[in-house]
Design an enzyme around this catalytic site. Structure first.
Site, mmCIF file in Angstrom:
data_model
loop_
_atom_site.group_PDB
_atom_site.id
_atom_site.type_symbol
_atom_site.label_atom_id
_atom_site.label_comp_id
_atom_site.label_asym_id
_atom_site.label_seq_id
_atom_site.Cartn_x
_atom_site.Cartn_y
_atom_site.Cartn_z
ATOM 1 N N TYR A 1 0.878 -1.170 0.000
ATOM 2 C CA TYR A 1 0.000 0.000 0.000
ATOM 3 C C TYR A 1 0.916 1.220 0.000
ATOM 4 O O TYR A 1 1.108 1.888 1.005
ATOM 5 C CB TYR A 1 -0.940 -0.031 1.207
ATOM 6 C CG TYR A 1 -1.837 -1.248 1.202
ATOM 7 C CD1 TYR A 1 -3.057 -1.221 0.538
ATOM 8 C CD2 TYR A 1 -1.439 -2.436 1.808
ATOM 9 C CE1 TYR A 1 -3.872 -2.353 0.492
ATOM 10 C CE2 TYR A 1 -2.248 -3.566 1.772
ATOM 11 C CZ TYR A 1 -3.457 -3.512 1.115
ATOM 12 O OH TYR A 1 -4.267 -4.642 1.070
ATOM 13 N N ASP B 1 20.566 -6.579 1.430
ATOM 14 C CA ASP B 1 20.883 -5.281 2.029
ATOM 15 C C ASP B 1 22.038 -5.416 3.013
ATOM 16 O O ASP B 1 22.922 -4.555 3.076
ATOM 17 C CB ASP B 1 19.661 -4.715 2.748
ATOM 18 C CG ASP B 1 18.451 -4.580 1.839
ATOM 19 O OD1 ASP B 1 18.647 -4.364 0.623
ATOM 20 O OD2 ASP B 1 17.322 -4.709 2.338
#
Length: 368
Positions: free
Chosen positions: A120, A289
């Protein structure tokens, strides 16, 4: 490239690394299963660039994360949580009109067909980043500027910002770019492939997985990837369980070696193959990462290429042995001892949950 060579140590400034990108609040499932069936979720944070900043700060570096979040509770949570790792968040913008992005995911591995992610983030505060509201002067304040292809996918303005930041110009710091191909974020067509290749070729230090290079560019093999991305001083091709291959130009070649951790001089590049560690994986999230953070940490310290990749593998192993995207990395002297092992000893390492907390190698390292 106008920035400093990625193969050498970088001159000191106030900040070591500035990381730019979107961070979101992530909702983690309380149990395995479909999103439709999970009864509740715990709250965390997620974002490739903020993950790198947090890992670097936890490893003792001066790291800053720069982005945009909404003027809402989720934005408060993100900024406060990232700052709690020791990251400088003073340059984060708050947007009164756009929300902070959020997402939900299942507990299964991202590589499986049952893994679900519900984002979202359309119209989020971060998607409004642009050259007009994110001035280069602030983002060039560190020794290294770390970016990723995720940002380029968020909006046309975000792509314009990355093009601005990777343009050759005086005073540009070393630009680190993680390709981070996320097909679901792009807006259709083949724009993702051409854009990511363009940005990678403008950077000084590039991280890319063999799998994502094949998916995005149709290129197979580390040497072929280097041929397609010849400009960066350092190209790190991540090869999953096979380890990493690092192409570095402008470096003195290391000793010729036939073993997997040796470096070889190819004329223009020194090519270093560094095997991955054997790890008892708890959750395969955030490892890329963490690898980038470990490699950047060792780059800041001016360590040899092999050691940079080994520090990347150790940082990745720390994250792989915990449930979330972030964890406390191994102490520097502990990591340095492991990195200094000979090739045979490195090849027998096997790391499991809790290994970073142990201070003595005999307690956290198991051999088969």
């Amino acid at each position: 490239m106008s920035g400093p060579a990625a193969g050498t140590a970088v001159a000191a400034t106030t900040t070591d690394v500035v990381c730019l990108g979107e961070s979101m609040v992530t909702f983690l499932p309380s149990q395995p299963g479909r999103l439709a069936d999970v009864p509740s979720f715990g709250r965390g944070i997620g974002g490739a660039e903020s993950n790198v900043a947090c890992a670097l700060a936890a490893a003792g570096h001066r790291a800053a994360w720069v982005g945009r979040v909404g003027a809402d509770g989720f934005g408060d949570h993100l900024v406060e949580t990232i700052a709690s790792y020791g990251v400088d968040t003073s340059a984060v913008r708050r947007d009164p009109f756009r929300p902070t992005g959020i997402y939900f995911r299942t507990a299964t591995d991202r590589g499986t067909d049952t893994h679900e992610v519900a984002y979202y983030r359309a119209g989020s505060a971060a998607s409004a980043m642009s050259p007009a509201n994110m001035p280069c002067e602030e983002l060039f304040a560190g020794r290294i500027l770390h970016l990723s292809g995720i940002t380029a996918a968020l909006s046309d303005d975000c792509l314009a910002l990355l093009r601005e930041l990777t343009a050759a110009r005086p005073g540009r710091p070393l630009v680190s770019f993680d390709v981070n191909h996320r097909p679901h974020l792009w807006r259709g067509g083949d724009a993702d492939a051409s854009v990511l290749l363009e940005l990678a070729r403008r950077a000084d230090l590039v991280f890319v997985g063999e799998d994502e290079a094949e998916e995005a560019w149709g290129i197979v093999g580390a040497e072929a990837i280097r041929a397609a991305v010849p400009e960066p001083s350092v190209l790190v091709v991540k090869r999953g369980s096979a380890g990493a291959t690092v192409f570095a130009s402008g470096l003195r070649p290391g000793p010729r070696s036939s073993n997997a951790g040796g470096a070889e001089d190819t004329g223009t590049d020194t090519v270093t193959h560094v095997p991955a560690l054997r790890v008892d994986v708890v959750a395969a999230v955030g490892a890329g990462d963490a690898f980038a953070a470990g490699f950047l940490s060792a780059t800041l310290r001016g360590l040899p290429v092999r050691d940079r990749a080994r520090h990347g593998h150790l940082m990745a192993a720390a994250v792989l042995t915990v449930p979330g995207d972030l964890t406390e990395p191994p102490a520097r002297d502990h990591a340095d001892r492991l990195v200094a092992l000979d090739d045979d000893a490195w090849g027998t390492l096997r790391l499991g949950p809790g290994w970073t907390a142990a201070d003595r190698a005999s307690e956290e390292v198991r051999t088969p």
